[in-house]
Design an enzyme around this catalytic site. Structure first.
Site, short mmCIF file in Angstrom:
data_model
loop_
_atom_site.label_atom_id
_atom_site.label_comp_id
_atom_site.label_asym_id
_atom_site.label_seq_id
_atom_site.Cartn_x
_atom_site.Cartn_y
_atom_site.Cartn_z
N CYS A 252 -113.70 57.62 12.27
CA CYS A 252 -114.33 58.47 13.30
C CYS A 252 -113.58 59.77 13.52
O CYS A 252 -114.18 60.85 13.51
CB CYS A 252 -114.49 57.67 14.60
N HIS A 300 -112.65 55.93 20.11
CA HIS A 300 -113.74 56.34 19.22
C HIS A 300 -114.17 57.75 19.62
O HIS A 300 -114.06 58.14 20.79
CB HIS A 300 -114.93 55.39 19.32
N HIS A 312 -121.46 60.61 14.09
CA HIS A 312 -120.15 59.94 14.08
C HIS A 312 -120.08 58.98 12.89
O HIS A 312 -121.08 58.69 12.24
CB HIS A 312 -119.91 59.20 15.40
#
Length: 336
Positions: A252, A300, A312
């Site tokens: 990520c 994240h 993402h």
């Protein structure tokens, strides 16, 4: 607005290299459970939990990896500086040695030049009587030699300390890597136990979330945000690879770092640091190219793409894609 360090895009995969850590694995992660309840809903919940823990471990790995790379560069620079200073010391010793040889041939060596036989000239130079026996120029050269020797000793001590820290980091990386691999292997094992249809559906499914968190969408806030968003869009469909920052795969934070590198902006490696790399704004003011961090620990991160969606790298088995911005709790939005 935070400051931006301009760098050339790296364009490198960094899947499994070293890291200085700094968080213990035990502190970041819980133990992998030995057994999981049989119902399929419980299995999917457990797989999600394992992926979340693996993602947190991956960001700890990334932080350690970044620190290790910094140490490597510092050690290389220190070794170059040590070599330059050693060459200067050797040159000065040679020059003073030539003077000693000339004095010897003319009837004897000045006692002040006896320091050439010593690696530590400090004691000799500290005696005032010695300074009476050397010219002003020679005294200056001797003092410069003494200072260089001191700096050389200090540089070598600092380099040795960094080498020890680097070795410690390598061990930390190995522990982080092993933890991530264990979590992901357990998740794969659980997924393999699901019926084929449910397993495939899990792999295809987008994360559900609040759809009322849309932000204004529209135009990126800056040219660099527009360039970073274009880069992120070019990565759609690329696989999630833990510890990787492109161009063939991403985790990520690796996707975010790589995307902004294509815009000439250097960002930190981890999602926790990326959220502080610019100006914090409310989600209601988000524009394309802004960073959206998730969970309280910002473990994240994605890039706002407008119209209530982010781009993402979700998790292993799920490629870079669009998902609702409200797919999980938003902790902050950052404008670079």
């Amino acid at each position: 607005m935070g400051s931006h360090r301009r760098v050339a895009p790296s364009g490198l995969d960094r899947g499994a290299t070293a890291a200085v850590g700094l968080l213990s694995v035990a502190a970041v992660l819980g133990a992998v459970p030995a057994s999981v309840a049989a119902p399929h809903d419980d299995t999917r919940t457990e797989v999600d939990r394992l992926h979340t823990e693996a993602e947190r471990a991956t960001e700890a790995y990334n932080k350690a990896d970044e620190r290790t790379e910094q140490l490597r560069r510092q050690i290389d620079d220190a070794q170059d500086e040590i070599a330059r200073k050693q060459e200067r010391v050797n040159t000065m010793r040679d020059a003073l040695g030539s003077l000693a040889g000339a004095q010897y041939r003319s009837g004897g060596v000045d006692p002040s030049l006896a320091l050439l036989l010593s690696a530590e000239p400090d004691d000799y130079l500290d005696k005032a009587s010695v300074l009476d026996r050397v010219t002003t120029r020679q005294a200056g050269e001797l003092r410069e030699l003494r200072q260089l020797l001191r700096e050389l000793a200090q540089d070598r001590a600092e380099a040795a300390h960094k080498l020890a820290e680097l070795e410690k980091g390598r061990k930390a990386v190995a522990a982080h890597k092993k933890t991530v691999q264990r979590k992901l292997a357990e998740a794969r094992r659980l997924l393999a136990g699901l019926p084929a249809g449910e397993r495939d559906a899990y792999g295809r499914a987008s994360r559900s979330g609040r759809t009322d968190l849309t932000g204004p969408g529209g135009v990126p806030a800056s040219g660099r945000a527009a360039a970073a968003l274009a880069a992120a869009r070019s990565a759609l469909g690329k696989p999630y690879i833990w510890g990787a920052n492109g161009p063939s795969g991403f985790d990520c934070s690796g996707l975010i770092q790589w995307s902004y590198a294509q815009a000439g902006v250097g960002l930190p490696r981890t999602s926790q640091e990326q959220r502080y790399a610019g100006r914090r704004i409310p989600l209601s003011e988000a524009r394309p190219g802004d960073l959206v961090a998730y969970r309280d620990d910002a473990s994240h991160i994605g890039m706002y793409a407008g119209n209530g969606q982010v781009i993402h790298a979700p998790r292993p088995g799920a490629p870079v894609r669009y998902d609702p911005v409200g797919m999980m709790p938003v902790s902050s939005v950052t404008r670079i």
